[in-house]
Design a protein around this motif. Structure first.
Motif, mmCIF file in Angstrom:
data_model
loop_
_atom_site.group_PDB
_atom_site.id
_atom_site.type_symbol
_atom_site.label_atom_id
_atom_site.label_comp_id
_atom_site.label_asym_id
_atom_site.label_seq_id
_atom_site.Cartn_x
_atom_site.Cartn_y
_atom_site.Cartn_z
ATOM 1 N N ARG A 275 4.328 -0.038 0.319
ATOM 2 C CA ARG A 275 4.564 1.245 1.002
ATOM 3 C C ARG A 275 4.029 2.433 0.210
ATOM 4 N N LEU A 276 3.250 2.117 -0.810
ATOM 5 C CA LEU A 276 2.637 3.157 -1.634
ATOM 6 C C LEU A 276 1.120 3.027 -1.588
ATOM 7 N N PRO A 277 0.390 4.131 -1.751
ATOM 8 C CA PRO A 277 -1.069 4.029 -1.849
ATOM 9 C C PRO A 277 -1.461 3.302 -3.128
ATOM 10 N N LYS A 278 -2.617 2.674 -3.126
ATOM 11 C CA LYS A 278 -3.047 1.884 -4.284
ATOM 12 C C LYS A 278 -3.114 2.720 -5.556
ATOM 13 N N SER A 279 -3.430 3.988 -5.410
ATOM 14 C CA SER A 279 -3.543 4.861 -6.578
ATOM 15 C C SER A 279 -2.208 5.029 -7.309
ATOM 16 N N GLN A 280 -1.109 4.773 -6.609
ATOM 17 C CA GLN A 280 0.220 4.951 -7.190
ATOM 18 C C GLN A 280 0.873 3.631 -7.621
ATOM 19 N N GLN A 281 0.291 2.512 -7.234
ATOM 20 C CA GLN A 281 0.983 1.239 -7.388
ATOM 21 C C GLN A 281 1.159 0.804 -8.840
ATOM 22 N N SER A 282 0.174 0.990 -9.667
ATOM 23 C CA SER A 282 0.270 0.560 -11.061
ATOM 24 C C SER A 282 1.393 1.295 -11.793
ATOM 25 N N LYS A 283 1.421 2.616 -11.628
ATOM 26 C CA LYS A 283 2.453 3.418 -12.274
ATOM 27 C C LYS A 283 3.828 3.084 -11.711
ATOM 28 N N ALA A 284 3.914 2.912 -10.383
ATOM 29 C CA ALA A 284 5.194 2.606 -9.752
ATOM 30 C C ALA A 284 5.719 1.245 -10.186
ATOM 31 N N LYS A 285 4.819 0.290 -10.362
ATOM 32 C CA LYS A 285 5.250 -1.042 -10.795
ATOM 33 C C LYS A 285 5.903 -0.977 -12.173
ATOM 34 N N ARG A 286 5.318 -0.193 -13.069
ATOM 35 C CA ARG A 286 5.919 -0.038 -14.397
ATOM 36 C C ARG A 286 7.288 0.631 -14.300
ATOM 37 N N ALA A 287 7.409 1.592 -13.394
ATOM 38 C CA ALA A 287 8.691 2.277 -13.219
ATOM 39 C C ALA A 287 9.754 1.330 -12.667
ATOM 40 N N LEU A 288 9.362 0.422 -11.781
ATOM 41 C CA LEU A 288 10.300 -0.572 -11.253
ATOM 42 C C LEU A 288 10.709 -1.563 -12.345
ATOM 43 N N GLN A 289 9.768 -1.936 -13.190
ATOM 44 C CA GLN A 289 10.092 -2.838 -14.304
ATOM 45 C C GLN A 289 11.083 -2.196 -15.261
ATOM 46 N N ASP A 290 11.000 -0.883 -15.432
ATOM 47 C CA ASP A 290 11.937 -0.184 -16.304
ATOM 48 C C ASP A 290 13.368 -0.328 -15.811
ATOM 49 N N ALA A 302 19.906 4.789 -14.549
ATOM 50 C CA ALA A 302 19.129 5.984 -14.904
ATOM 51 C C ALA A 302 17.665 5.803 -14.513
ATOM 52 N N ALA A 303 17.109 4.619 -14.768
ATOM 53 C CA ALA A 303 15.722 4.341 -14.389
ATOM 54 C C ALA A 303 15.580 4.300 -12.873
ATOM 55 N N PHE A 304 16.592 3.799 -12.201
ATOM 56 C CA PHE A 304 16.600 3.761 -10.730
ATOM 57 C C PHE A 304 16.553 5.183 -10.175
ATOM 58 N N ASP A 305 17.423 6.046 -10.705
ATOM 59 C CA ASP A 305 17.463 7.442 -10.249
ATOM 60 C C ASP A 305 16.143 8.157 -10.532
ATOM 61 N N ALA A 306 15.519 7.842 -11.666
ATOM 62 C CA ALA A 306 14.245 8.472 -12.011
ATOM 63 C C ALA A 306 13.157 8.069 -11.025
ATOM 64 N N PHE A 307 13.167 6.815 -10.614
ATOM 65 C CA PHE A 307 12.176 6.365 -9.625
ATOM 66 C C PHE A 307 12.371 7.115 -8.305
ATOM 67 N N VAL A 308 13.613 7.221 -7.870
ATOM 68 C CA VAL A 308 13.906 7.915 -6.614
ATOM 69 C C VAL A 308 13.450 9.367 -6.688
ATOM 70 N N GLU A 309 13.761 10.016 -7.800
ATOM 71 C CA GLU A 309 13.387 11.429 -7.961
ATOM 72 C C GLU A 309 11.871 11.616 -7.957
ATOM 73 N N ASN A 310 11.144 10.710 -8.581
ATOM 74 C CA ASN A 310 9.699 10.864 -8.708
ATOM 75 C C ASN A 310 8.940 10.569 -7.416
ATOM 76 N N TYR A 311 9.494 9.702 -6.547
ATOM 77 C CA TYR A 311 8.724 9.245 -5.392
ATOM 78 C C TYR A 311 9.330 9.631 -4.038
#
Length: 348
Positions: A275-290, A302-311
């Protein structure tokens, strides 16, 4: 075991997940039984050949050194048997050479699709010849009627015993469940294996249930779970890990309602990234791993909330896909490190 709820992960690229280990063990057993049947057939074909003092001329004579056959599920250790000719020498010596394990074979391309088919097709319908042909090729030797009969009988007996084994002394703290589609050239349509891997309190991984069925169908999974319960597995697992699309969830809620659910991070990550453009997927994957690699549940939140806030602003669909399963995605943090788990445990 650390003071946190996070378990050491296997290194990237290593084939060490529970299902792969089960398949690898099955491949090793298949090769050993296939070659044993081939040797038995070879000895029978020369049973009339005797030494001067009336003994069998050809006898088993140990094994060659162990070697590994590389397959699609990783290396499988094998030991080819030796046959001794008590009389013949030179050109007159009767030599045995396995068609299944040629002297210098180091690789098999179709063994990884063979084992599931043996469970669903080879053992249930007697199609062992077709299954071995997938491994060896249709024109391969070593496929005599007596060899096929021995293999079929051995695996059918083993499968029947496994399906009826007593589970009353078993206890599993974790279940991994998945529906896996198997496509091989001897099948017209892909078949689905319903697979359950269990972890004991000591951290040992075991194949608990395996049958064919419909991945999304609750009744298929319920039938498998009820069969386990009828054979003595009265207490359900503390935590079950699976993809959200499986019919498994409805089934386990009916059979073992106290079992907690842990949503699979592998599937969830793929769904969010789609559900994300390819340009965002690499960074988002690292954020999900966090999130799921965090040391504690507080850090994960905290990492979950940060992902929500950023995207959330630009990619609300991706965030909604993640947040709707927040509780189930973080369930494994509620289990103390004192409950043993496999060394390579992760949330799926």
């Amino acid at each position: 075991m650390t003071d946190s709820n996070v378990f050491q992960l296997s290194q990237p690229g290593m084939l060490s997940d529970p299902l792969t280990e089960v398949l690898r063990s099955g491949a090793r057993a298949l090769l050993a039984q296939a070659v044993a049947a081939e040797v038995a057939g070879f000895l029978e074909s020369h049973a009339d050949k005797l030494t001067d003092d009336g003994r069998q001329r050809l006898v088993r004579h140990g094994h060659l050194p162990e070697r590994e056959i590389m397959t699609g599920i990783g290396p499988v250790a094998v030991r080819a048997p030796r046959i001794r000719d008590r009389v013949g020498t030179g050109e007159e010596r009767i030599a045995f050479s396995s068609a299944i394990l040629p002297p210098y074979a180091r690789r098999s391309k179709s063994l990884d699709v063979l084992i599931p088919i043996l469970y669903l097709k080879g053992i249930s319908t007697g199609g062992f010849e077709e299954a071995l042909a997938a491994l060896l090729g249709k024109d391969a030797g070593g496929l005599s009627a007596s060899t096929i009969a021995r293999l079929r009988d051995a695996w059918a007996d083993e499968h029947a015993r496994w399906q009826k084994r007593d589970l009353s002394v078993k206890r599993y703290v974790y279940f991994w469940a998945d529906g896996i589609y198997v496509q091989a050239r001897l099948e017209d349509d892909a078949q689905c294996l319903l697979v359950i891997i269990g972890a004991t309190p000591e951290g040992n991984k075991e194949l608990v249930g395996l049958t064919d069925g419909v991945r999304e169908n609750a009744q298929s999974w319920k039938g498998l779970l009820l069969d386990l319960k009828r054979r003595g597995l009265v207490i359900g697992p503390e935590l079950a890990i699976a993809d959200g699309a499986l019919g498994f969830w409805q089934a386990i809620e009916e059979v073992w309602p106290k079992t907690r659910g842990q949503r699979c991070w592998v599937h969830k990550t793929a769904n969010v990234l789609n559900r994300l453009p390819k340009s965002q997927q690499s960074k988002a994957k690292r954020a999900l791993q966090d999130i799921w690699m965090a040391e504690t549940k507080n850090d994960a939140n905290a990492a979950f909330d940060a992902f929500v806030e950023n995207y959330a602003v630009k990619y609300d669909k991706a965030v909604a896909c993640l947040t709707k399963d927040r509780e189930a995605l973080l369930a494994f943090y509620d289990f103390p490190a004192s409950i043993e788990a496999p060394a390579d445990y992760q949330p799926h």
